[in-house]
Design a protein around this motif. Structure first.
Motif, PDB file in Angstrom:
ATOM      1  N   GLU A 148       0.837  -1.200   0.000  1.00  0.00           N
ATOM      2  CA  GLU A 148       0.000   0.000   0.000  1.00  0.00           C
ATOM      3  C   GLU A 148       0.873   1.252   0.000  1.00  0.00           C
ATOM      4  OE1 GLU A 148      -2.144   1.121   3.505  1.00  0.00           O
ATOM      5  OE2 GLU A 148      -0.699   0.217   4.865  1.00  0.00           O
ATOM      6  N   VAL A 149       0.280   2.324  -0.526  1.00  0.00           N
ATOM      7  CA  VAL A 149       0.956   3.611  -0.482  1.00  0.00           C
ATOM      8  C   VAL A 149       0.504   4.306   0.799  1.00  0.00           C
ATOM      9  CG1 VAL A 149       1.196   5.861  -1.626  1.00  0.00           C
ATOM     10  CG2 VAL A 149       0.979   3.774  -3.004  1.00  0.00           C
ATOM     11  N   ILE A 150       1.470   4.696   1.634  1.00  0.00           N
ATOM     12  CA  ILE A 150       1.120   5.440   2.850  1.00  0.00           C
ATOM     13  C   ILE A 150       1.369   6.919   2.571  1.00  0.00           C
ATOM     14  CG2 ILE A 150       1.466   5.718   5.331  1.00  0.00           C
ATOM     15  CD1 ILE A 150       2.510   2.902   5.487  1.00  0.00           C
ATOM     16  N   LYS A 151       0.278   7.729   2.637  1.00  0.00           N
ATOM     17  CA  LYS A 151       0.401   9.136   2.282  1.00  0.00           C
ATOM     18  C   LYS A 151       0.643   9.970   3.535  1.00  0.00           C
ATOM     19  CE  LYS A 151      -2.555   9.124  -1.797  1.00  0.00           C
ATOM     20  NZ  LYS A 151      -3.932   9.461  -2.140  1.00  0.00           N
ATOM     21  N   ALA A 152       1.846  10.467   3.620  1.00  0.00           N
ATOM     22  CA  ALA A 152       2.181  11.333   4.762  1.00  0.00           C
ATOM     23  C   ALA A 152       2.528  12.714   4.232  1.00  0.00           C
ATOM     24  CB  ALA A 152       3.339  10.729   5.543  1.00  0.00           C
ATOM     25  N   ASN A 153       1.833  13.093   3.157  1.00  0.00           N
ATOM     26  CA  ASN A 153       2.188  14.327   2.456  1.00  0.00           C
ATOM     27  C   ASN A 153       1.350  15.534   2.860  1.00  0.00           C
ATOM     28  OD1 ASN A 153       0.181  12.657   0.907  1.00  0.00           O
ATOM     29  ND2 ASN A 153      -0.031  14.570  -0.223  1.00  0.00           N
ATOM     30  N   ILE A 154       0.223  15.305   3.481  1.00  0.00           N
ATOM     31  CA  ILE A 154      -0.660  16.448   3.731  1.00  0.00           C
ATOM     32  C   ILE A 154      -1.368  16.285   5.069  1.00  0.00           C
ATOM     33  CG2 ILE A 154      -2.613  15.425   2.446  1.00  0.00           C
ATOM     34  CD1 ILE A 154      -3.162  18.329   1.392  1.00  0.00           C
ATOM     35  N   GLY A 155      -1.586  17.417   5.738  1.00  0.00           N
ATOM     36  CA  GLY A 155      -2.195  17.401   7.073  1.00  0.00           C
ATOM     37  C   GLY A 155      -3.690  17.180   6.984  1.00  0.00           C
ATOM     38  N   ASP A 156      -4.081  15.959   6.661  1.00  0.00           N
ATOM     39  CA  ASP A 156      -5.486  15.644   6.412  1.00  0.00           C
ATOM     40  C   ASP A 156      -5.878  14.501   7.355  1.00  0.00           C
ATOM     41  OD1 ASP A 156      -7.980  15.181   5.350  1.00  0.00           O
ATOM     42  OD2 ASP A 156      -7.299  14.855   3.294  1.00  0.00           O
ATOM     43  N   ALA A 157      -6.264  14.882   8.570  1.00  0.00           N
ATOM     44  CA  ALA A 157      -6.421  13.916   9.654  1.00  0.00           C
ATOM     45  C   ALA A 157      -7.472  12.847   9.349  1.00  0.00           C
ATOM     46  CB  ALA A 157      -6.774  14.652  10.950  1.00  0.00           C
ATOM     47  N   HIS A 158      -8.643  13.270   8.860  1.00  0.00           N
ATOM     48  CA  HIS A 158      -9.709  12.291   8.627  1.00  0.00           C
ATOM     49  C   HIS A 158      -9.312  11.283   7.550  1.00  0.00           C
ATOM     50  CE1 HIS A 158     -13.215  14.743  10.537  1.00  0.00           C
ATOM     51  NE2 HIS A 158     -12.099  14.869  11.208  1.00  0.00           N
ATOM     52  N   ALA A 159      -8.583  11.754   6.538  1.00  0.00           N
ATOM     53  CA  ALA A 159      -8.141  10.837   5.486  1.00  0.00           C
ATOM     54  C   ALA A 159      -7.231   9.763   6.071  1.00  0.00           C
ATOM     55  CB  ALA A 159      -7.426  11.601   4.387  1.00  0.00           C
ATOM     56  N   MET A 160      -6.581  10.096   7.189  1.00  0.00           N
ATOM     57  CA  MET A 160      -5.694   9.146   7.854  1.00  0.00           C
ATOM     58  C   MET A 160      -6.438   8.329   8.906  1.00  0.00           C
ATOM     59  SD  MET A 160      -2.471   9.086   6.892  1.00  0.00           S
ATOM     60  CE  MET A 160      -3.048   8.979   5.214  1.00  0.00           C
ATOM     61  N   GLY A 161      -7.753   8.424   8.904  1.00  0.00           N
ATOM     62  CA  GLY A 161      -8.542   7.551   9.771  1.00  0.00           C
ATOM     63  C   GLY A 161      -9.028   8.184  11.063  1.00  0.00           C
ATOM     64  N   GLN A 162      -8.631   9.433  11.333  1.00  0.00           N
ATOM     65  CA  GLN A 162      -9.134  10.074  12.554  1.00  0.00           C
ATOM     66  C   GLN A 162     -10.644  10.263  12.449  1.00  0.00           C
ATOM     67  OE1 GLN A 162      -6.944  13.627  14.066  1.00  0.00           O
ATOM     68  NE2 GLN A 162      -8.951  14.556  14.344  1.00  0.00           N
ATOM     69  N   GLN A 163     -11.356   9.940  13.512  1.00  0.00           N
ATOM     70  CA  GLN A 163     -12.812  10.042  13.503  1.00  0.00           C
ATOM     71  C   GLN A 163     -13.259  11.455  13.854  1.00  0.00           C
ATOM     72  OE1 GLN A 163     -14.964   7.462  12.515  1.00  0.00           O
ATOM     73  NE2 GLN A 163     -12.915   6.830  11.874  1.00  0.00           N
ATOM     74  N   PRO A 164     -14.329  11.931  13.209  1.00  0.00           N
ATOM     75  CA  PRO A 164     -14.846  13.260  13.550  1.00  0.00           C
ATOM     76  C   PRO A 164     -15.348  13.285  14.998  1.00  0.00           C
ATOM     77  CG  PRO A 164     -15.962  12.364  11.587  1.00  0.00           C
ATOM     78  CD  PRO A 164     -15.128  11.266  12.166  1.00  0.00           C
ATOM     79  N   ILE A 165     -15.366  14.472  15.590  1.00  0.00           N
ATOM     80  CA  ILE A 165     -15.953  14.684  16.905  1.00  0.00           C
ATOM     81  C   ILE A 165     -17.476  14.544  16.772  1.00  0.00           C
ATOM     82  CG2 ILE A 165     -16.323  16.411  18.730  1.00  0.00           C
ATOM     83  CD1 ILE A 165     -13.425  15.524  18.714  1.00  0.00           C
TER      84      ILE A 165
END
Lengths: 544, 544
Positions: free
Chosen positions: A107-124
């Motif tokens: 898999e490609v792990i994207k650590a290029n942009i500060g996009d928390a939800h795209a990285m799996g963080q759940q919304p409040i």
């Protein structure tokens, strides 16, 4: 492509005849760029307009009106690495993996942009419940939704024209949202007053920053406006300055002192710039992006003193104010420090501060919510700012609603409070853990050195690139590759890790870095860091 | 204000001493604009920087960095009447009414902006249900939500990073949304193919139009880019051209022929403009704003032929494509006509078409959803367009989700279909009725003549202003008042009706108009029209 080939293409297209839709479906599109460029270069009339070109057999081939050579040169010259060729290649690799192509990674792990939800963080949960009610007010009658989410949503809807998020808001933003933001700022700054009339809701922080830069730019030649920005910096700044044809005045952050701002360096940059432009504004990003430093209170005071003395408009990009992890670090807003310095400063110093709903613990990038607070702005300029914003009518109302929720969150005693605190704490603690892990692992790799990740969501480690690799990068000048671009492209192709080369943010000549986010879940971050480590070792070995 | 007064203010501010927050609360803000202007004019050093000013007693009074005289002149020169001083005064009057002040009216009726929900139009249930689910995906388990809303929301969320609307999308917009838009365009255009790669999601249509104009502008002096726009026109165009320092090339719509586009007038405007600029693009707004005409198929074909012959990039603003009411009128997209004209045109003509979720029957202005489709755009330019959009990261994702829903609405057999059709039909029928009523009532007033409201949401009646009123307007040059501004301001003050003077949109010299929306509910529209009638009669009487 020769004109004859173009003719063949359009001739072929015409053979179909009959139904224009069939023709349209089968007709090849006229070849583009290189042709258009060639024709325009060959053939402009005395108005600078491309003339019609006649090919060998007398058929007409039209040059395009808009080509890379006839487009706005300032747009063409702007660079924006965060979404540049490496990111495009990462998307391509993902497609190739999906199509079953073999790669040295799964898999490609994207650590290029500060996009928390795209990285799996759940919304409040609370924010999303209230936003759902704002979208579909029938939910005010749904007993499964908590009362505080309902009351917040109700208040927002009451402030919308026709009680609908589908109405335009005032150009400056919804009144009640600006009031809530002002109250939040007062709480944050220990009582320093904030006037809702000084709050402008924006489409993310970028929109505010771009708008302010646009207001500031004037003059020509040696009186052209110069804007001081940190190096390394988030490239939205440089891209916007190029677009505005403003002069970018670089000041270097001090890597040896954890990327902090040096007043002597500000002075050097300013004095040099005054020979060729009119530096009018100083941009500070605190906590830093990509450098993640958190400025001390003393530093901020020194910066304000410097800006006041040198007559610079201060722009404080404070979008990472909730993201502070470093030992002994604390976020100090420019505004608090300004007011603590007394009326000599607080009554005169022009300051604008930017904030957003995209970062912090909420990470709601997609909603494009944000605000700016302007201090001591000239009243006539403020009216012009409002007019400028009014041409785009208003920032997105769902984003404005989210701004309201973020800056007026559940309070003790309200039904959502406990869960809100639990969710927020979990996210911020995890970020803190990831910041420490990142710094620690990277510093175990010979040839990588990483300053403490004091805040924000990135690390910006320095990398040693062997001379042989530098030569190879130079030889392979496909995309004007610099050594760090070569390095990051290799990391992507060999390890499936997508990071952004330091040259995209600016760096001292002869030094190389990359920016990596700390956002992946901890287990994936661990994998990512190990892969970076492994890649760096192999890369160093190969080119030593 | 004298420097002495300034000193007194700052001196006063300093007397408080002690807690800086108390000082901040009580300290007067340094006076702004006029002072700043005076100081800057008096005192710039050899870098063009304002120097410090010393007042009588030696205290320092700082000039502001950013004043009306030192801000970006292109921003200052831009005009945007739709949210100008009349609208500001309307808001003030509303406040005064709320505070109990006596006025000759009980409420301000705002007919100044095409904001349907603010005028009481209800959102389409299906869109809002699906948006609520996108905001709070727990609702996928709620049995009271229809299955088609759930499946649409699910598909949108599947296309979002981390299945959250809180993620950034690709710069060009979410893939699946662009696919749905392309399929919609194909259905609309009877099968003419649409490529999702040519679809760019935008923050309302304005964002797309501004972005395209920005791409097109280059050159200096006599080769500066000229952009042809209709007069009257929606002032976002002229404001943007001023900001971009492009040359606005006016072509006049033919009021006698129901505001249609005349090719001979296009030719006149173009030929004149070629003496002083490089006209590169032609903007057509169909259906028209503020003029509400719906162009015939023949007219569109003629425009395309003209643009092709004259090498103009075509920009078709088609945001009112669902708003067609005129007898015998039908919306023809530029793209369909282009493709029906055969490959000589469809393979080469550069066209961009804009659409939005703000108008039509949905009227969801606040979500700032929109798209543009580019046809025959040079590939390198397309890459630059994507880069330009990427600096602002992405258009708001809730707006993108709404774009998807609007262009992929419930289908026959789906649970929401019947209600969707019922709601849509009710809104469009009411608009049609209001269009006819408006035209009919206004044309009963001597001194007002109004073309048929064929489409969009506005009427743009011509008004006769008595000579005495013109003189009074000239005498009362408070805001450089033109006769129609004077007329509209009077209408606001005396009847509480907020409309926009024709001069805000441009009009033939010696003619006067105003723009009024047809959006208020029918009973309120009736009241509004009667008040306009009554006001016009009184106004005419008074100044005759």
């Amino acid at each position: 492509m020769s004109l004859r080939n173009i003719w063949l293409l359009s001739h072929g297209a015409q053979r179909h005849g009959g139904d224009p839709r069939v023709r349209a479906l089968t007709a090849p599109i006229l070849p583009s760029s290189s042709l258009g460029r060639a024709l325009v270069n060959l053939s402009t009339n005395h108005y600078g307009l491309p003339k019609e070109k006649t090919s060998e057999n007398g058929r007409v081939a039209r040059a395009k009106v808009l080509t890379i050579d006839t487009m706005n040169p300032t747009v063409k010259n702007a660079k924006y690495a965060v979404r540049g060729p490496i990111v495009a290649r990462a998307a391509e690799l993902e497609r190739e993996l999906n199509e079953g192509m073999k790669k040295p990674f799964d898999e490609v792990i994207k650590a290029n942009i500060g996009d928390a939800h795209a990285m799996g963080q759940q919304p409040i949960t609370f924010f999303r419940q209230a936003l759902a009610i704002c979208s579909y007010p029938e939910l005010l009658n749904d007993s499964t939704f908590p009362e505080d989410a309902k009351s917040r949503a109700y208040r927002i809807l009451q402030s919308c024209g026709g009680n609908s998020m589908g109405s335009y808001s005032a150009s400056q933003g919804i009144d009640s949202v600006r009031q809530d933001v002002a109250r939040y700022i007062e709480r944050r700054d220990g009582g320093v007053p904030s006037d809702p009339d000084n709050i402008f809701l924006t489409t993310g922080a970028c929109d505010g920053i771009m708008t302010m830069l646009k207001l500031l730019v004037c003059g020509e030649g040696p009186t052209r406006t110069g804007i001081m920005i940190p190096i390394p910096h988030y490239p939205m700044y440089s891209a916007t300055l190029v677009e505005l044809a403003a002069v970018q005045v670089n000041y270097y952050l001090n890597e040896e002192k954890c990327w902090s701002v040096d007043i002597s360096e500000l002075k050097r940059a300013l004095d040099e710039a005054r020979h060729y432009c009119n530096p009018r504004a100083l941009c500070i990003v605190n906590p830093g992006n990509p450098t993640s430093q958190v400025e001390t209170r003393q530093c901020i005071e020194d910066v304000i003193r410097f800006a006041a003395k040198e007559r610079l408009f201060l722009m404080a990009d404070e979008v990472y104010q909730d993201n502070v992890y470093g030992h002994g670090c604390r976020f100090h807003s420019f505004k608090t420090v300004l007011f603590e310095m007394g009326p000599e400063y607080s009554n005169t110093m022009e300051l604008v501060s930017f904030h957003s709903t995209s970062k912090g613990y909420m990470g709601e990038c997609g909603f494009r919510g944000g605000y700016m607070e302007v201090i001591n702005m000239d009243d006539e300029v403020k009216a012009e700012l409002t007019k400028l914003l009014s041409v785009r009518l208003c920032s997105p109302v769902p984003g404005q609603a989210l701004v309201d929720l973020v800056f007026n969150p559940p309070q003790p005693g309200e039904p959502s409070y406990d869960n809100f605190i639990k969710e927020r704490t979990a996210i911020l603690s995890a970020l803190e853990e990831k910041a420490k892990l990142t710094e620690q692992v990277l510093n175990t790799v010979p040839g990588i050195s990483c300053n403490p990740v004091q805040g924000a969501m990135f690390c910006f480690p320095r990398i040693t690139i062997p001379e042989k690799a530098m030569i190879e990068a130079t030889v392979r000048q496909i995309h004007q590759r610099q050594p760090d671009v070569f390095y990051c492209m290799k990391m992507l192709e060999e390890a499936g890790i997508c990071v952004i080369p330091g040259s995209g943010f600016g760096q001292k000549e002869g030094t190389y870095h990359f920016r990596m986010t700390i956002l992946p879940p901890i287990d994936k971050l661990q994998i990512l860091l190990n892969k970076v480590k492994e890649f760096h070792q192999k890369f160093t070995q190969k080119y030593s």
